[in-house]
Scaffold this active site. Structure first.
Site, PDB file in Angstrom:
ATOM      1  N   GLU A  60      -8.299  -3.634  -6.422  1.00 49.23           N
ATOM      2  CA  GLU A  60      -8.063  -4.970  -6.990  1.00 49.23           C
ATOM      3  C   GLU A  60      -9.140  -5.955  -6.568  1.00 49.23           C
ATOM      4  O   GLU A  60      -9.602  -6.778  -7.364  1.00 49.23           O
ATOM      5  CB  GLU A  60      -6.693  -5.503  -6.540  1.00 49.23           C
ATOM      6  CG  GLU A  60      -5.513  -4.703  -7.058  1.00 49.23           C
ATOM      7  CD  GLU A  60      -5.121  -3.547  -6.138  1.00 49.23           C
ATOM      8  OE1 GLU A  60      -5.999  -2.982  -5.448  1.00 49.23           O
ATOM      9  OE2 GLU A  60      -3.928  -3.213  -6.110  1.00 49.23           O
ATOM     10  N   CYS A  91      -1.563  -4.523  -2.386  1.00 49.02           N
ATOM     11  CA  CYS A  91      -1.307  -4.802  -0.973  1.00 49.02           C
ATOM     12  C   CYS A  91      -1.329  -6.306  -0.719  1.00 49.02           C
ATOM     13  O   CYS A  91      -1.721  -7.109  -1.581  1.00 49.02           O
ATOM     14  CB  CYS A  91      -2.336  -4.088  -0.089  1.00 49.02           C
ATOM     15  SG  CYS A  91      -3.917  -4.951   0.033  1.00 49.02           S
ATOM     16  N   CYS A  94      -4.712  -8.113  -1.127  1.00 47.69           N
ATOM     17  CA  CYS A  94      -5.094  -8.294  -2.532  1.00 47.69           C
ATOM     18  C   CYS A  94      -4.256  -9.380  -3.203  1.00 47.69           C
ATOM     19  O   CYS A  94      -4.761 -10.139  -4.028  1.00 47.69           O
ATOM     20  CB  CYS A  94      -4.997  -6.976  -3.283  1.00 47.69           C
ATOM     21  SG  CYS A  94      -6.279  -5.817  -2.766  1.00 47.69           S
TER      22      CYS A  94
HETATM   23  N1  THU Z   1      -5.333   0.699  -2.222  1.00 48.11           N
HETATM   24  C1  THU Z   1      -5.820   0.040  -3.315  1.00 48.11           C
HETATM   25  O1  THU Z   1      -6.997   0.180  -3.675  1.00 48.11           O
HETATM   26  N2  THU Z   1      -4.975  -0.776  -3.998  1.00 48.11           N
HETATM   27  C2  THU Z   1      -3.644  -0.880  -3.764  1.00 48.11           C
HETATM   28  O2  THU Z   1      -2.959  -1.583  -4.505  1.00 48.11           O
HETATM   29  C3  THU Z   1      -3.037  -0.160  -2.633  1.00 48.11           C
HETATM   30  C4  THU Z   1      -3.981   0.530  -1.731  1.00 48.11           C
HETATM   31  C5  THU Z   1      -6.215   1.641  -1.530  1.00 48.11           C
HETATM   32  C6  THU Z   1      -6.664   1.247  -0.153  1.00 48.11           C
HETATM   33  C7  THU Z   1      -7.008   2.609   0.429  1.00 48.11           C
HETATM   34  O3  THU Z   1      -8.311   2.976  -0.004  1.00 48.11           O
HETATM   35  C8  THU Z   1      -6.016   3.559  -0.233  1.00 48.11           C
HETATM   36  O4  THU Z   1      -5.551   2.883  -1.380  1.00 48.11           O
HETATM   37  C9  THU Z   1      -4.826   3.916   0.645  1.00 48.11           C
HETATM   38  O5  THU Z   1      -4.252   2.799   1.187  1.00 48.11           O
END
Ligand code: THU
Length: 137
Positions: A60, A91, A94
């Site tokens: 994101e 998360c 984000c």
């Molecule tokens: N992650 C994202 O890119 N976006 C989300 O909405 C949740 C988590 C990524 C961070 C990390 O690289 C992996 O997912 C595991 O947490």
């Protein structure tokens, strides 16, 4: 949870295309995100992890940075795709990054089989810290 709205299919495809490029060798959790601007442009991102784990970035925020670098500042919605059977919500970091530009953002998370969850960012991040929070300091 319900079927992902077909009118936003281009966003889902953009998120999936970015997810195919995710660099996630540590978590094995590839994520794609596609942001739609108020004027209909689409900017996508994937998570980019790092051997120094905290240096990794979520999909994101990669999409948001790409959009802002192109001059976009107003956003209508974001679509997040992962390989999980349950939709992957953004998360907390984000949510905070997104609220800076789009407090009323519509947030979709879509599973590989096309089921989706939908939230408003306001519901995901109640009582946000925003640029207005810095006034009168
Ligand atoms: N992650 C994202 O890119 N976006 C989300 O909405 C949740 C988590 C990524 C961070 C990390 O690289 C992996 O997912 C595991 O947490």
């Amino acid at each position: 949870m319900s079927a992902f709205p077909p009118q936003h299919q281009r966003l889902r495809e953009a998120a999936d295309a970015a997810r195919a490029n995710a660099w996630a060798p540590y978590s094995h959790f590839p994520v794609g995100a596609a942001l739609e601007t108020a004027d209909g442009r689409i900017f996508a991102g994937c998570n980019v992890e790092n051997a120094s784990y905290p240096a990794g970035t979520c999909a994101e925020r990669v999409a948001l940075g790409t959009a802002v670098a192109a001059g976009a500042r107003q956003f209508a919605r974001v679509v997040i795709t992962s390989q999980q059977q349950d939709p992957t919500p953004p998360c907390g970091i984000c949510r905070q990054a997104l609220v800076e530009f789009a407090p009323a953002l519509e947030v979709f998370a879509v599973t590989p089989d096309g089921r989706s969850a939908r939230w408003s960012l306001a519901e995901l991040l109640p009582a946000p810290f925003t640029p207005a929070s810095l006034e009168n300091v």
